[in-house]
Write an enzyme that holds these catalytic residues in place. Structure first.
Site, short mmCIF file in Angstrom:
data_model
loop_
_atom_site.label_atom_id
_atom_site.label_comp_id
_atom_site.label_asym_id
_atom_site.label_seq_id
_atom_site.Cartn_x
_atom_site.Cartn_y
_atom_site.Cartn_z
N TYR A 129 51.63 39.27 45.37
CA TYR A 129 51.75 39.43 46.79
C TYR A 129 53.04 39.72 47.43
O TYR A 129 53.18 40.69 48.33
CB TYR A 129 51.29 37.96 47.24
CG TYR A 129 50.20 37.44 46.88
CD1 TYR A 129 48.75 38.02 47.44
CD2 TYR A 129 49.82 36.31 46.21
CE1 TYR A 129 47.51 37.72 46.98
CE2 TYR A 129 48.67 35.84 45.85
CZ TYR A 129 47.29 36.41 46.18
OH TYR A 129 46.35 36.24 45.82
N ASN A 173 39.47 40.60 52.13
CA ASN A 173 39.01 41.86 51.64
C ASN A 173 37.57 41.93 51.71
O ASN A 173 36.89 41.04 50.77
CB ASN A 173 39.50 42.22 50.11
CG ASN A 173 39.00 43.43 49.48
OD1 ASN A 173 38.48 44.47 50.16
ND2 ASN A 173 39.04 43.49 48.19
N CYS A 206 41.51 43.46 44.80
CA CYS A 206 42.29 42.54 44.97
C CYS A 206 42.35 41.56 43.89
O CYS A 206 43.55 40.71 43.98
CB CYS A 206 41.68 41.60 46.26
SG CYS A 206 39.89 41.13 46.05
N HIS A 207 41.45 41.57 43.04
CA HIS A 207 41.72 41.05 41.79
C HIS A 207 43.17 41.14 41.03
O HIS A 207 43.48 40.36 40.18
CB HIS A 207 40.57 40.80 40.75
CG HIS A 207 40.32 42.20 40.36
ND1 HIS A 207 39.60 43.09 41.09
CD2 HIS A 207 40.86 42.94 39.27
CE1 HIS A 207 39.64 44.27 40.25
NE2 HIS A 207 39.97 44.05 39.33
N GLU A 226 39.85 44.36 32.37
CA GLU A 226 40.85 45.36 32.60
C GLU A 226 41.72 45.35 31.36
O GLU A 226 42.81 46.07 31.72
CB GLU A 226 41.12 45.54 33.94
CG GLU A 226 40.16 45.96 34.88
CD GLU A 226 40.80 46.05 36.30
OE1 GLU A 226 42.00 46.06 36.76
OE2 GLU A 226 39.87 46.20 37.23
#
Length: 155
Positions: free
Chosen positions: A91, A112, A120-121, A148
């Site tokens: 952040y 979001n 946003c993850h 990912e």
């Protein structure tokens, strides 16, 4: 408004598009009804890309999005889209980019409307995972990060 559904490891994902752009992505306790689906080209592309993402065949979404919200919300979502697949930021990192406080970034991430496509993850707290705007909460955030290849961050 068009909407369609795709089955994923997180459950059915509902995608909504309006005026040539994706406007909303949701999943969780969704029971798709074939009769509720109305397709347009953007929606079809988004559903195909989400399916390819979960199959491990896509790392970058290129469907047009239209984020509902303030200019700041749109700015933060645009910055999140620049975080590459398999990478994360904090952040605080986005706060420096957007010239805002980290708490404001967290609130914008939480608002979001298009999670997964607007990733946003991939945004974490300085010392924790932070929150997640997706329907499945923090467990789904962890699943997406592992998907990912960002699991090393969780150890």
């Amino acid at each position: 408004m068009a909407q369609g559904f795709v089955s994923t490891p997180l459950g059915y994902v509902r995608v909504t598009s309006e005026n040539g752009a994706v406007t909303r992505v949701r999943w969780g306790k969704i029971r798709p009804k074939i009769e509720d689906q109305e397709f347009d080209a953007v929606l079809e592309g988004a559903l195909e890309q989400i399916q390819a993402y979960f199959a491990g065949e896509l790392t970058t979404f290129d469907v047009p999005v239209d984020v509902t919200g303030s200019a700041f919300q749109k700015q933060v979502c645009a910055a999140m889209q620049d975080v590459p697949f398999g990478e994360t930021c904090t952040y605080g990192d986005l706060a420096r980019i957007c010239d805002a406080r980290a708490q404001a970034i967290g609130a914008a991430c939480g608002g979001n409307p298009i999670p997964i496509i607007v990733p946003c993850h991939r945004v974490l707290g300085a010392n924790n995972l932070g929150g997640f705007s997706g329907s499945g909460g923090i467990e789904d955030k962890v699943w997406l990060l592992r998907h990912e290849g960002s699991a090393s961050l969780l150890i």
